[in-house]
Enzyme design. Structure first.
Site, short mmCIF file in Angstrom:
data_model
loop_
_atom_site.label_atom_id
_atom_site.label_comp_id
_atom_site.label_asym_id
_atom_site.label_seq_id
_atom_site.Cartn_x
_atom_site.Cartn_y
_atom_site.Cartn_z
N ARG A 1 -2.67 -10.41 5.71
CA ARG A 1 -3.11 -10.40 4.31
C ARG A 1 -1.96 -9.89 3.44
NH1 ARG A 1 -5.84 -6.76 0.78
NH2 ARG A 1 -7.46 -7.76 -0.50
N LYS B 1 0.81 -1.21 0.00
CA LYS B 1 0.00 0.00 0.00
C LYS B 1 0.85 1.27 0.00
CE LYS B 1 -4.24 -1.98 1.79
NZ LYS B 1 -5.33 -1.93 2.81
#
Length: 300
Positions: free
Chosen positions: A275, A232
């Site tokens: 994740r 991210k």
């Protein structure tokens, strides 16, 4: 908090299966979308999606998280029918070729998508909107499956403007606690709830730093934690702030090492599910962490 502290003794159950969250569980990301920020368009055909799922399972994933709608900032809304067309054939293909033991998570906010996915063999509902869409909480209560409630303000199109906090830790905890009570009030079992602090959603660089260094504070809610920061923008900001020229301006696919390091910091603070896009790298790090944790407890 001690560096090698065992994870909290949580578990989730669905149908005949139980997943022990007192041991680290790796959730592999499978985006069957044309526009996801890191790997959009790579796995939106059934054969390539199945191959990718098999690769991640072989590398150590116990959960495959299948997403048919991108939730990156300013992503376009996807029609429910299109999301179903992307997701359901992939669920069926993985179930057919990989068996019942692998856990399948569906990254969706649509109750219609989740209903069909559950019927096709999915196990977990991963909802960035925390069951706020009309009928979502009622559907989760009806299906009685594990659900991941993520902290976000607004929508992907508006969340950036809502990244304003006086105390991000206490506000995230308060808002997640309120959402838990809301969904429990309509029939979702508390034992089915997993929390996600929402890295990348309605938070800026400073908020992310605070959350990652104080993630253990969320254990006050006494629910399992899922941690997802893989590739991210926050990690790009970290690398750009490093003043190390070799890692600055790195594209998303080159952030896996930083993603894995962040995953270890989350494990250290009690997150039972990590994740990730790079399952193999995370699995190696988890193996080291688990063995050192076991050694530390035996020698204590």
């Amino acid at each position: 908090m001690p560096l090698f502290q065992p994870l909290p003794a949580y578990s989730i159950r669905v149908r005949h299966k139980t997943l022990d969250l007192s041991k680290p569980q790796i959730m592999g990301i499978l985006n069957v979308t044309p526009d996801s920020f890191s790997d959009g368009g790579q796995f939106n055909a059934i054969d390539s999606a199945l191959s990718r799922a098999q690769e991640m399972i072989a590398a150590g994933a116990t959960i495959i998280d299948i997403g048919g709608e991108s939730t990156r900032p300013n992503a376009e809304t996807v029609a429910t029918s299109a999301e179903i067309e992307r997701v359901i054939p992939v669920v069926k293909a993985i179930r057919t070729h990989c068996g019942d033991e692998i856990w399948l998570s569906i990254d969706t906010s649509s109750p219609q998508v989740m209903e069909e996915a559950f019927a096709a063999g999915a196990d977990i509902w991963n909802d960035v909107r925390a069951l706020k869409r009309e009928g979502a909480a009622a559907m989760a209560a009806q299906l009685q499956l594990p659900v991941m409630l993520m902290h976000m303000r607004g929508e992907p199109t508006t969340m950036t403007s809502l990244a304003q906090y006086d105390d991000v830790i206490s506000e995230v905890i308060t808002e997640l606690a309120a959402r838990v009570e809301d969904v429990v009030s309509v029939g979702v079992k508390r034992a089915n709830i997993i929390l996600d602090p929402g890295f990348g959603f309605a938070k800026n660089y400073e908020h992310h730093c605070a959350l990652l260094t104080q993630l253990a504070s969320l254990q006050s809610l006494e629910l399992p934690l899922m941690f997802g920061v893989s590739r991210k923008r926050f990690l790009a900001e970290v690398l750009n702030h490093s003043n190390i020229e070799a890692v600055q301006n790195s594209p998303a696919i080159e952030r896996d090492t930083a993603s894995t390091a962040a995953g270890l910091f989350a494990l250290q603070q009690g997150a039972g599910i990590i994740r990730t896009h790079n399952v193999a790298m995370m699995q190696q790090a988890v193996a080291l962490w688990q063995q050192l944790t076991d050694y530390n407890n035996l020698s204590a």
